[in-house]
Scaffold this motif. Structure first.
Motif, PDB file in Angstrom:
ATOM      1  N   VAL A  15       0.866  -1.177   0.000  1.00  0.00           N
ATOM      2  CA  VAL A  15       0.000   0.000   0.000  1.00  0.00           C
ATOM      3  C   VAL A  15       0.905   1.229   0.000  1.00  0.00           C
ATOM      4  O   VAL A  15       1.585   1.517   0.990  1.00  0.00           O
ATOM      5  CB  VAL A  15      -0.938   0.007   1.214  1.00  0.00           C
ATOM      6  CG1 VAL A  15      -1.851   1.233   1.168  1.00  0.00           C
ATOM      7  CG2 VAL A  15      -1.760  -1.271   1.255  1.00  0.00           C
ATOM      8  N   VAL A  16       0.929   1.933  -1.117  1.00  0.00           N
ATOM      9  CA  VAL A  16       1.867   3.034  -1.320  1.00  0.00           C
ATOM     10  C   VAL A  16       1.284   4.325  -0.770  1.00  0.00           C
ATOM     11  O   VAL A  16       0.156   4.709  -1.106  1.00  0.00           O
ATOM     12  CB  VAL A  16       2.186   3.205  -2.819  1.00  0.00           C
ATOM     13  CG1 VAL A  16       3.278   4.246  -3.008  1.00  0.00           C
ATOM     14  CG2 VAL A  16       2.603   1.877  -3.426  1.00  0.00           C
ATOM     15  N   ASP A  17       2.067   5.000   0.063  1.00  0.00           N
ATOM     16  CA  ASP A  17       1.606   6.249   0.650  1.00  0.00           C
ATOM     17  C   ASP A  17       2.813   7.094   1.034  1.00  0.00           C
ATOM     18  O   ASP A  17       3.856   6.565   1.423  1.00  0.00           O
ATOM     19  CB  ASP A  17       0.739   5.976   1.879  1.00  0.00           C
ATOM     20  CG  ASP A  17       0.161   7.249   2.477  1.00  0.00           C
ATOM     21  OD1 ASP A  17      -0.600   7.932   1.767  1.00  0.00           O
ATOM     22  OD2 ASP A  17       0.465   7.550   3.632  1.00  0.00           O
ATOM     23  N   THR A  93      -3.358   4.409  -1.033  1.00  0.00           N
ATOM     24  CA  THR A  93      -4.305   4.399   0.085  1.00  0.00           C
ATOM     25  C   THR A  93      -5.704   4.853  -0.325  1.00  0.00           C
ATOM     26  O   THR A  93      -6.674   4.564   0.371  1.00  0.00           O
ATOM     27  CB  THR A  93      -3.799   5.306   1.227  1.00  0.00           C
ATOM     28  OG1 THR A  93      -3.451   6.576   0.692  1.00  0.00           O
ATOM     29  CG2 THR A  93      -2.588   4.688   1.900  1.00  0.00           C
ATOM     30  N   THR A  94      -5.812   5.564  -1.416  1.00  0.00           N
ATOM     31  CA  THR A  94      -7.115   6.020  -1.892  1.00  0.00           C
ATOM     32  C   THR A  94      -7.686   5.142  -2.995  1.00  0.00           C
ATOM     33  O   THR A  94      -8.822   5.331  -3.411  1.00  0.00           O
ATOM     34  CB  THR A  94      -7.015   7.458  -2.440  1.00  0.00           C
ATOM     35  OG1 THR A  94      -6.105   7.472  -3.545  1.00  0.00           O
ATOM     36  CG2 THR A  94      -6.525   8.413  -1.363  1.00  0.00           C
ATOM     37  N   GLY A  95      -6.889   4.185  -3.474  1.00  0.00           N
ATOM     38  CA  GLY A  95      -7.334   3.341  -4.580  1.00  0.00           C
ATOM     39  C   GLY A  95      -7.261   4.036  -5.922  1.00  0.00           C
ATOM     40  O   GLY A  95      -7.653   3.471  -6.950  1.00  0.00           O
ATOM     41  N   GLU A  96      -6.748   5.255  -5.931  1.00  0.00           N
ATOM     42  CA  GLU A  96      -6.651   6.017  -7.180  1.00  0.00           C
ATOM     43  C   GLU A  96      -5.668   5.359  -8.145  1.00  0.00           C
ATOM     44  O   GLU A  96      -5.852   5.393  -9.363  1.00  0.00           O
ATOM     45  CB  GLU A  96      -6.219   7.446  -6.882  1.00  0.00           C
ATOM     46  CG  GLU A  96      -6.149   8.348  -8.102  1.00  0.00           C
ATOM     47  CD  GLU A  96      -5.712   9.755  -7.746  1.00  0.00           C
ATOM     48  OE1 GLU A  96      -5.635  10.588  -8.667  1.00  0.00           O
ATOM     49  OE2 GLU A  96      -5.449  10.024  -6.556  1.00  0.00           O
ATOM     50  N   HIS A  97      -4.607   4.773  -7.602  1.00  0.00           N
ATOM     51  CA  HIS A  97      -3.625   4.059  -8.406  1.00  0.00           C
ATOM     52  C   HIS A  97      -3.562   2.610  -7.935  1.00  0.00           C
ATOM     53  O   HIS A  97      -3.537   2.348  -6.733  1.00  0.00           O
ATOM     54  CB  HIS A  97      -2.239   4.687  -8.272  1.00  0.00           C
ATOM     55  CG  HIS A  97      -2.174   6.115  -8.709  1.00  0.00           C
ATOM     56  ND1 HIS A  97      -2.341   7.166  -7.827  1.00  0.00           N
ATOM     57  CD2 HIS A  97      -1.978   6.666  -9.933  1.00  0.00           C
ATOM     58  CE1 HIS A  97      -2.244   8.304  -8.489  1.00  0.00           C
ATOM     59  NE2 HIS A  97      -2.024   8.031  -9.766  1.00  0.00           N
ATOM     60  N   ALA A  98      -3.524   1.702  -8.867  1.00  0.00           N
ATOM     61  CA  ALA A  98      -3.433   0.286  -8.519  1.00  0.00           C
ATOM     62  C   ALA A  98      -2.893  -0.486  -9.718  1.00  0.00           C
ATOM     63  O   ALA A  98      -3.137  -0.117 -10.874  1.00  0.00           O
ATOM     64  CB  ALA A  98      -4.793  -0.267  -8.106  1.00  0.00           C
ATOM     65  N   ALA A  99      -2.152  -1.554  -9.441  1.00  0.00           N
ATOM     66  CA  ALA A  99      -1.619  -2.406 -10.505  1.00  0.00           C
ATOM     67  C   ALA A  99      -1.349  -3.791  -9.940  1.00  0.00           C
ATOM     68  O   ALA A  99      -1.073  -3.958  -8.741  1.00  0.00           O
ATOM     69  CB  ALA A  99      -0.334  -1.810 -11.076  1.00  0.00           C
ATOM     70  N   TYR A 100      -1.413  -4.785 -10.814  1.00  0.00           N
ATOM     71  CA  TYR A 100      -1.187  -6.176 -10.428  1.00  0.00           C
ATOM     72  C   TYR A 100       0.032  -6.703 -11.180  1.00  0.00           C
ATOM     73  O   TYR A 100       0.164  -6.501 -12.383  1.00  0.00           O
ATOM     74  CB  TYR A 100      -2.416  -7.015 -10.773  1.00  0.00           C
ATOM     75  CG  TYR A 100      -2.232  -8.499 -10.586  1.00  0.00           C
ATOM     76  CD1 TYR A 100      -2.203  -9.055  -9.314  1.00  0.00           C
ATOM     77  CD2 TYR A 100      -2.095  -9.337 -11.690  1.00  0.00           C
ATOM     78  CE1 TYR A 100      -2.045 -10.420  -9.136  1.00  0.00           C
ATOM     79  CE2 TYR A 100      -1.934 -10.698 -11.526  1.00  0.00           C
ATOM     80  CZ  TYR A 100      -1.903 -11.240 -10.249  1.00  0.00           C
ATOM     81  OH  TYR A 100      -1.731 -12.595 -10.087  1.00  0.00           O
ATOM     82  N   PHE A 101       0.941  -7.359 -10.447  1.00  0.00           N
ATOM     83  CA  PHE A 101       2.186  -7.856 -11.030  1.00  0.00           C
ATOM     84  C   PHE A 101       2.399  -9.320 -10.689  1.00  0.00           C
ATOM     85  O   PHE A 101       1.918  -9.810  -9.655  1.00  0.00           O
ATOM     86  CB  PHE A 101       3.395  -7.066 -10.486  1.00  0.00           C
ATOM     87  CG  PHE A 101       3.383  -5.598 -10.805  1.00  0.00           C
ATOM     88  CD1 PHE A 101       3.968  -5.115 -11.966  1.00  0.00           C
ATOM     89  CD2 PHE A 101       2.787  -4.697  -9.933  1.00  0.00           C
ATOM     90  CE1 PHE A 101       3.966  -3.759 -12.245  1.00  0.00           C
ATOM     91  CE2 PHE A 101       2.783  -3.336 -10.207  1.00  0.00           C
ATOM     92  CZ  PHE A 101       3.371  -2.869 -11.373  1.00  0.00           C
ATOM     93  N   GLU A 102       3.160  -9.999 -11.566  1.00  0.00           N
ATOM     94  CA  GLU A 102       3.680 -11.333 -11.274  1.00  0.00           C
ATOM     95  C   GLU A 102       5.161 -11.340 -11.621  1.00  0.00           C
ATOM     96  O   GLU A 102       5.573 -10.736 -12.621  1.00  0.00           O
ATOM     97  CB  GLU A 102       2.935 -12.398 -12.070  1.00  0.00           C
ATOM     98  CG  GLU A 102       1.491 -12.584 -11.632  1.00  0.00           C
ATOM     99  CD  GLU A 102       0.796 -13.720 -12.382  1.00  0.00           C
ATOM    100  OE1 GLU A 102       1.493 -14.450 -13.130  1.00  0.00           O
ATOM    101  OE2 GLU A 102      -0.424 -13.867 -12.221  1.00  0.00           O
ATOM    102  N   LEU A 103       5.968 -12.005 -10.785  1.00  0.00           N
ATOM    103  CA  LEU A 103       7.406 -12.058 -11.032  1.00  0.00           C
ATOM    104  C   LEU A 103       7.736 -13.153 -12.042  1.00  0.00           C
ATOM    105  O   LEU A 103       7.222 -14.277 -11.938  1.00  0.00           O
ATOM    106  CB  LEU A 103       8.168 -12.330  -9.728  1.00  0.00           C
ATOM    107  CG  LEU A 103       8.628 -11.086  -8.947  1.00  0.00           C
ATOM    108  CD1 LEU A 103       7.447 -10.217  -8.556  1.00  0.00           C
ATOM    109  CD2 LEU A 103       9.439 -11.480  -7.726  1.00  0.00           C
ATOM    110  N   ASP A 104       8.587 -12.834 -13.030  1.00  0.00           N
ATOM    111  CA  ASP A 104       8.999 -13.840 -14.021  1.00  0.00           C
ATOM    112  C   ASP A 104      10.223 -14.590 -13.508  1.00  0.00           C
ATOM    113  O   ASP A 104      10.616 -14.468 -12.343  1.00  0.00           O
ATOM    114  CB  ASP A 104       9.256 -13.184 -15.375  1.00  0.00           C
ATOM    115  CG  ASP A 104      10.421 -12.192 -15.346  1.00  0.00           C
ATOM    116  OD1 ASP A 104      11.133 -12.124 -14.307  1.00  0.00           O
ATOM    117  OD2 ASP A 104      10.618 -11.481 -16.346  1.00  0.00           O
TER     118      ASP A 104
END
Length: 253
Positions: A15-17, A93-104
Motif C-alpha cells: 500500500v503506497v503512501d 491508500t485512496t485506490g486512485e492508483h493500482a496495478a497487479y504484477f507477477e514475477l517472471d
C-alpha cells in the motif's frame, strides 16, 4: 482494513503512501492471517513491522509521492527475494492508483490484467475514501431575553434542553449543545438554509434557533400557551413557508 479481502487472492500487497507505506505479509494483519513472508522489503525507514516511512519523496503521483511510473517504484523502492510467480498488488491508500504484477524467472515484475476480485477490492478502497471538506462551525448562545420569549421562566427552558425534553435546532439543522449553564450551541453552517444569518448594529451576528418539544411539556415549563397556534390555522402561504422552511442539503457529520 482490507487484509481479509486480499487473503488467498494475492501473495503480497504493498500500500503506497507518502506517510506510511505498508507491506501486508510483514504487517501484523498478515501475520494473523498466516500469510507467509514473501521477501519483499521496502527501502525506507522502518517503523513497526510492515510499516515504512520515507519510501519516496512527496509528490503528486502514487499515494502522494513522486512515483508516477510503476517500474520506477520497483527499481528504487523494493528489493526482490522471492521466486517466480509471486503475485503482488500495488495500490495507493485512496485506490486512485493500482496495478497487479507477477514475477517472471528473472524476478522481474510483469504487469498483468488485474483479477476481478482484486479490482473489486480496489473499488472498495475508493468507496471508503471520504472527501475532505472545509466548513465553519458557528457558535452562539440563547440569552435570557430569547428564552423569555419561549417561557415565562427562562431557566426552565434551559433545564428542559439539558433533560432532553426539548430539541434545539438552528435553521432546522442539528446542533451540539455545550455543557454548562445556559443554552450555548454549535452548528455546521453548511447545514443551514441560504440567508439564515443576519446582523444587528450591536454589533452581533444573528442566527436562527428553534426549540421543539411536546405541547404538554411546553405547558409544564410555563410556555406562552395563549400564543400557541396550530399549523393548520396559518392561512398566509408565505408565513407557512417561513415556519416550515427546511435546511439546504449538505454533508452530514
Amino acid at each position: 482494513m482490507f487484509a481479509k479481502q486480499w487473503h488467498g487472492k494475492v501473495d503480497e500487497v504493498v500500500v503506497v503512501d507518502d506517510h506510511i507505506t505498508g507491506v501486508l505479509s510483514e504487517h501484523q494483519a498478515g501475520k494473523l492471517l498466516d500469510i507467509p513472508d514473501t521477501g519483499i522489503k521496502m527501502k525506507g525507514r522502518r517503523s513497526t513491522p510492515g510499516r515504512y516511512f520515507q519510501v519516496a519523496e512527496p509528490g503528486t503521483g502514487w499515494g502522494g509521492t513522486k512515483i508516477s511510473i510503476r517500474c520506477r517504484f520497483w527499481g528504487h523502492s523494493i528489493r526482490k527475494r522471492r521466486g517466480q510467480g509471486l503475485r503482488m498488488l500495488m495500490v495507493s491508500t485512496t485506490g486512485e492508483h493500482a496495478a497487479y504484477f507477477e514475477l517472471d524467472e528473472a524476478l522481474k515484475p510483469i504487469e498483468k490484467e488485474m483479477p476481478a476480485d482484486l479490482k473489486f477490492s480496489v473499488e472498495r478502497i475508493k468507496e471508503n475514501c471520504e472527501p475532505a471538506l472545509c466548513t465553519v462551525l458557528f457558535m452562539g448562545g440563547a440569552g435570557g431575553s430569547l428564552r423569555s420569549g419561549v417561557t415565562e421562566n427562562p431557566v426552565r427552558l434551559t433545564r428542559s434542553v439539558k433533560d432532553a425534553l426539548t430539541r434545539v435546532t438552528s435553521g432546522g439543522a442539528p446542533v451540539y449543545v455545550w455543557p454548562g449553564g445556559g443554552i450555548t450551541f454549535m452548528v455546521d453552517v453548511t447545514r443551514l438554509p441560504a440567508g439564515a444569518f443576519g446582523y444587528v448594529p450591536t454589533p452581533a451576528l444573528v442566527a436562527p434557533i428553534e426549540f421543539t418539544l411536546k405541547l404538554s411539556d411546553y405547558a409544564a415549563l410555563g410556555g406562552h400557551m395563549d400564543h400557541v397556534r396550530p399549523l393548520a390555522s396559518l392561512k398566509d402561504s408565505a408565513e407557512i413557508r417561513q415556519m416550515t422552511q427546511q435546511p439546504a442539503p449538505g454533508p452530514r457529520a
